[in-house]
Design a protein around this motif. Sequence first.
Motif, PDB file in Angstrom:
ATOM      1  N   UNK A 156       1.065  -0.652   0.176  1.00 27.26           N
ATOM      2  CA  UNK A 156       0.259  -0.094  -0.260  1.00 27.26           C
ATOM      3  C   UNK A 156       0.971   1.469  -0.633  1.00 27.26           C
ATOM      4  N   UNK A 157       0.097   2.638  -0.575  1.00 27.04           N
ATOM      5  CA  UNK A 157       1.115   3.477  -0.494  1.00 27.04           C
ATOM      6  C   UNK A 157       0.192   4.475  -0.109  1.00 27.04           C
ATOM      7  N   UNK A 158       0.675   5.749  -0.106  1.00 26.93           N
ATOM      8  CA  UNK A 158       0.086   6.914   0.814  1.00 26.93           C
ATOM      9  C   UNK A 158      -0.772   6.803  -0.659  1.00 26.93           C
ATOM     10  N   UNK A 159      -2.084   7.769  -0.856  1.00 25.10           N
ATOM     11  CA  UNK A 159      -3.352   8.299  -2.324  1.00 25.10           C
ATOM     12  C   UNK A 159      -2.386   9.084  -2.639  1.00 25.10           C
ATOM     13  N   UNK A 160      -1.715   9.915  -2.189  1.00 27.86           N
ATOM     14  CA  UNK A 160      -0.775  10.830  -3.057  1.00 27.86           C
ATOM     15  C   UNK A 160       0.131  10.425  -3.738  1.00 27.86           C
ATOM     16  N   UNK A 161       0.472   9.537  -3.607  1.00 30.30           N
ATOM     17  CA  UNK A 161       1.764   8.688  -4.156  1.00 30.30           C
ATOM     18  C   UNK A 161       0.878   7.334  -4.717  1.00 30.30           C
ATOM     19  N   UNK A 162      -0.256   7.579  -5.374  1.00 34.28           N
ATOM     20  CA  UNK A 162      -0.696   7.052  -5.451  1.00 34.28           C
ATOM     21  C   UNK A 162      -0.122   5.985  -6.786  1.00 34.28           C
ATOM     22  N   UNK A 163       0.483   6.936  -7.889  1.00 35.25           N
ATOM     23  CA  UNK A 163       1.275   6.344  -8.941  1.00 35.25           C
ATOM     24  C   UNK A 163       2.566   6.048  -8.899  1.00 35.25           C
ATOM     25  N   UNK A 164       2.937   5.874  -7.917  1.00 37.81           N
ATOM     26  CA  UNK A 164       4.886   5.437  -7.759  1.00 37.81           C
ATOM     27  C   UNK A 164       4.655   4.231  -7.057  1.00 37.81           C
ATOM     28  N   UNK A 165       4.027   2.944  -7.954  1.00 33.96           N
ATOM     29  CA  UNK A 165       4.151   1.826  -7.579  1.00 33.96           C
ATOM     30  C   UNK A 165       3.009   1.599  -8.536  1.00 33.96           C
ATOM     31  N   UNK A 166       3.002   0.205  -8.896  1.00 35.45           N
ATOM     32  CA  UNK A 166       1.724  -0.780  -9.336  1.00 35.45           C
ATOM     33  C   UNK A 166       0.722  -0.753  -8.667  1.00 35.45           C
ATOM     34  N   UNK A 167       0.441  -0.307  -7.505  1.00 40.01           N
ATOM     35  CA  UNK A 167      -0.633  -0.240  -6.512  1.00 40.01           C
ATOM     36  C   UNK A 167      -1.314   1.443  -7.226  1.00 40.01           C
ATOM     37  N   UNK A 168      -0.925   1.747  -7.696  1.00 44.27           N
ATOM     38  CA  UNK A 168      -1.753   2.882  -8.432  1.00 44.27           C
ATOM     39  C   UNK A 168      -2.756   2.108 -10.065  1.00 44.27           C
ATOM     40  N   UNK A 169      -2.245   1.207 -10.143  1.00 47.57           N
ATOM     41  CA  UNK A 169      -3.074   0.988 -11.378  1.00 47.57           C
ATOM     42  C   UNK A 169      -4.428   0.598 -10.387  1.00 47.57           C
ATOM     43  N   UNK A 170      -4.418   0.179  -9.774  1.00 47.20           N
ATOM     44  CA  UNK A 170      -6.037  -0.173  -9.501  1.00 47.20           C
ATOM     45  C   UNK A 170      -7.199   1.092  -9.537  1.00 47.20           C
ATOM     46  N   UNK A 171      -6.607   2.184  -9.111  1.00 50.79           N
ATOM     47  CA  UNK A 171      -7.862   3.296  -9.324  1.00 50.79           C
ATOM     48  C   UNK A 171      -8.505   3.290 -10.588  1.00 50.79           C
ATOM     49  N   UNK A 172      -7.665   3.313 -11.071  1.00 49.06           N
ATOM     50  CA  UNK A 172      -8.190   3.478 -12.580  1.00 49.06           C
ATOM     51  C   UNK A 172      -9.164   2.523 -13.311  1.00 49.06           C
ATOM     52  N   UNK A 173      -8.541   1.415 -12.908  1.00 47.61           N
ATOM     53  CA  UNK A 173      -9.548  -0.006 -13.419  1.00 47.61           C
ATOM     54  C   UNK A 173     -11.212   0.357 -12.368  1.00 47.61           C
ATOM     55  N   UNK A 174     -11.020   1.079 -10.635  1.00 50.35           N
ATOM     56  CA  UNK A 174     -12.172   1.361  -9.889  1.00 50.35           C
ATOM     57  C   UNK A 174     -12.821   2.208 -11.547  1.00 50.35           C
ATOM     58  N   UNK A 175     -12.326   3.352 -11.516  1.00 46.63           N
ATOM     59  CA  UNK A 175     -13.326   4.547 -12.620  1.00 46.63           C
ATOM     60  C   UNK A 175     -14.026   3.537 -13.496  1.00 46.63           C
ATOM     61  N   UNK A 176     -12.892   2.657 -14.475  1.00 45.94           N
ATOM     62  CA  UNK A 176     -13.681   2.119 -15.011  1.00 45.94           C
ATOM     63  C   UNK A 176     -14.693   1.485 -14.900  1.00 45.94           C
ATOM     64  N   UNK A 177     -14.726   0.324 -14.097  1.00 46.03           N
ATOM     65  CA  UNK A 177     -16.007  -0.140 -13.529  1.00 46.03           C
ATOM     66  C   UNK A 177     -16.707   0.698 -12.831  1.00 46.03           C
ATOM     67  N   UNK A 178     -16.802   1.853 -12.619  1.00 48.73           N
ATOM     68  CA  UNK A 178     -17.856   2.533 -11.836  1.00 48.73           C
ATOM     69  C   UNK A 178     -18.274   3.531 -13.146  1.00 48.73           C
ATOM     70  N   UNK A 179     -17.399   3.935 -14.708  1.00 48.26           N
ATOM     71  CA  UNK A 179     -18.420   4.224 -15.423  1.00 48.26           C
ATOM     72  C   UNK A 179     -18.997   3.266 -15.608  1.00 48.26           C
ATOM     73  N   UNK A 180     -18.688   2.015 -16.162  1.00 44.85           N
ATOM     74  CA  UNK A 180     -20.009   0.997 -16.510  1.00 44.85           C
ATOM     75  C   UNK A 180     -21.465   0.613 -16.112  1.00 44.85           C
ATOM     76  N   UNK A 181     -20.699   0.782 -14.333  1.00 43.61           N
ATOM     77  CA  UNK A 181     -21.878   0.794 -13.727  1.00 43.61           C
ATOM     78  C   UNK A 181     -22.916   2.418 -14.435  1.00 43.61           C
ATOM     79  N   UNK A 182     -22.424   3.341 -14.010  1.00 41.87           N
ATOM     80  CA  UNK A 182     -22.867   4.202 -14.222  1.00 41.87           C
ATOM     81  C   UNK A 182     -24.051   4.274 -15.704  1.00 41.87           C
ATOM     82  N   UNK A 183     -22.826   3.632 -16.848  1.00 43.67           N
ATOM     83  CA  UNK A 183     -24.042   3.581 -18.304  1.00 43.67           C
ATOM     84  C   UNK A 183     -24.844   2.754 -17.980  1.00 43.67           C
ATOM     85  N   UNK A 184     -24.874   1.987 -17.230  1.00 41.61           N
ATOM     86  CA  UNK A 184     -26.067   0.981 -17.226  1.00 41.61           C
ATOM     87  C   UNK A 184     -27.222   1.704 -16.560  1.00 41.61           C
TER      88      UNK A 184
END
Length: 534
Positions: A405-433
């Motif tokens: 885990x990293x701090x939210x400020x350093x979200x893009x300093x490791x592969x842990x930061x790839x989780x957030x874009x994929x969450x937004x992608x899921x949220x976008x599909x949910x919102x579209x439906x």
Amino acid sequence: MPLSRNSERILGITLDGWAGVLMLALTVTIFLIFSDQPLMGDASNYSYRSARWMAEHGLSFIPSGEGRGEQAMGHPTLFYWLWAVAMRLLGDQLWVAHLLPCIATFLALLGCYKLGSHLGGDRLAGLLASLGLAASPVFLMQSFRPLPDSALVAAVAWSVYLYADGRFYAALLVAAVAVCMREQGLMLVPAYLVAETAHGGWRRPCRLLAVLAPALVIVLNGLAFLAVNGYFFFGRHMGAPSFPGLHLLLGRLRHFGGYLLAGDFRWILASTCLALLLAGKGRKLSPLSLLILLAPALLRPPQRLAYLAVCGLAIGWILLRRKALPSRGWLASILVPLFVLTFLVLISCFNADPRQQTLFRYSIAALPLVITGFVAAIRKVSDRSVLAVSGLLFVLATLYANGMPTSRTQAYSSLNGTRLPLLVERAGKWAAERGDSVICAPYWVGHLRNPALGCVQRPLPTRGYRPGGSPPQPGVSYAAFIETSHPVESGLLDSLLAVVPEGSKARLDSVFRSGQFRLQGILIRPGEPEGYSE
């Protein structure tokens, strides 16, 4: 020790050739895994917007759009221009966005291999340095993000290698490319000046003047932006020069210095190197050297950094007493990280908000030289078995750090930061439906309106909301999502619920979680029987 000639062949391919094949395989693997990764952070803000503006306006080299982020924040524009060219040739597609940084990643890994092999006198040192760079969280995260960072690393590694190999003017040319990618590339100039002066370069003033040539990139870039956009330096983060206080400067030095020296398990290399230097080449490790080697594993990060700093100063004093002047290549490899640290600390004095400029990726120009320097130094004072054990241990440990885990400020300093874009992608599909219209924080609006950023398949009708902004309209159905793991956005939820129109109700419909990140999906419907609840 001189590097042996590259005469040995395996299946007709030289050892350097096989190393290149390995670097290419790693890069292709990265591209295949992350070519559909949605763009986030600076990659989707000024980087994408500037490249798109250039592509849409005749490949103009200086972006001058009126929209937010369409002037490249005043940075050197070579990377964004190359991305614009790729857009024109291949289209504004997600995989195209990841193509250029992956090409730069291959060059960075190959440059790190060449530099490590040269400084360490052994191709094993180059191989381990390159693998260590590839596995390092902050570099691996930037290896596919469409930002100039991986290209900057490649240019720095190759420039220092060429300089160490005696190809002076080629090194300066690549240094100019580094500055064209990011301002931190300018730190090669003072490093080369000091190295040249230390080795009697003052007797050749023309050579010293030539070292200054890459700095002209900043001057020309500033003049071009002044002519086109009316400013020499982008003023958004610039305040009046002021001294932010010794406490803040020391804190910034500890922040970046500690990360480069000991972060992501680099302390393994640092402590091994210090212990071996103290023992001396060809001697067994003394109890004191073993203590230096093992102690960092028992200390917490702040104490670990202080411990390594004291040991490093002691070793530096020992080397100074021996009056052994490092070669030009070694001096540059040591000085560039020091100048990068100095630049990052001093920039606080000119920032409108001194709390800004804390992202670890800002120090990425120093990363290949720190890793390569430690690995090459270990090989210089030990045999290959010690290098192999310590190097492989570091590679595995720093690869493991990508999942920490990293701090939210350093979200893009490791592969842990790839989780957030994929969450937004899921949220976008949910919102579209589920929703007629989407409500989200203003930052996410562009991601839901532009499929090229990778979060949605088609543009969604989206409106941004911030506290005090226009409330949702009565009689309209909305799907809202809020990132409750963000310290700023978390307060947005209460504000939104307080302005739900009369006759409508809000209720929690979905929760999206991945690692430390959490998004809530809220439906706002006219005439809903129940109110919001978790």
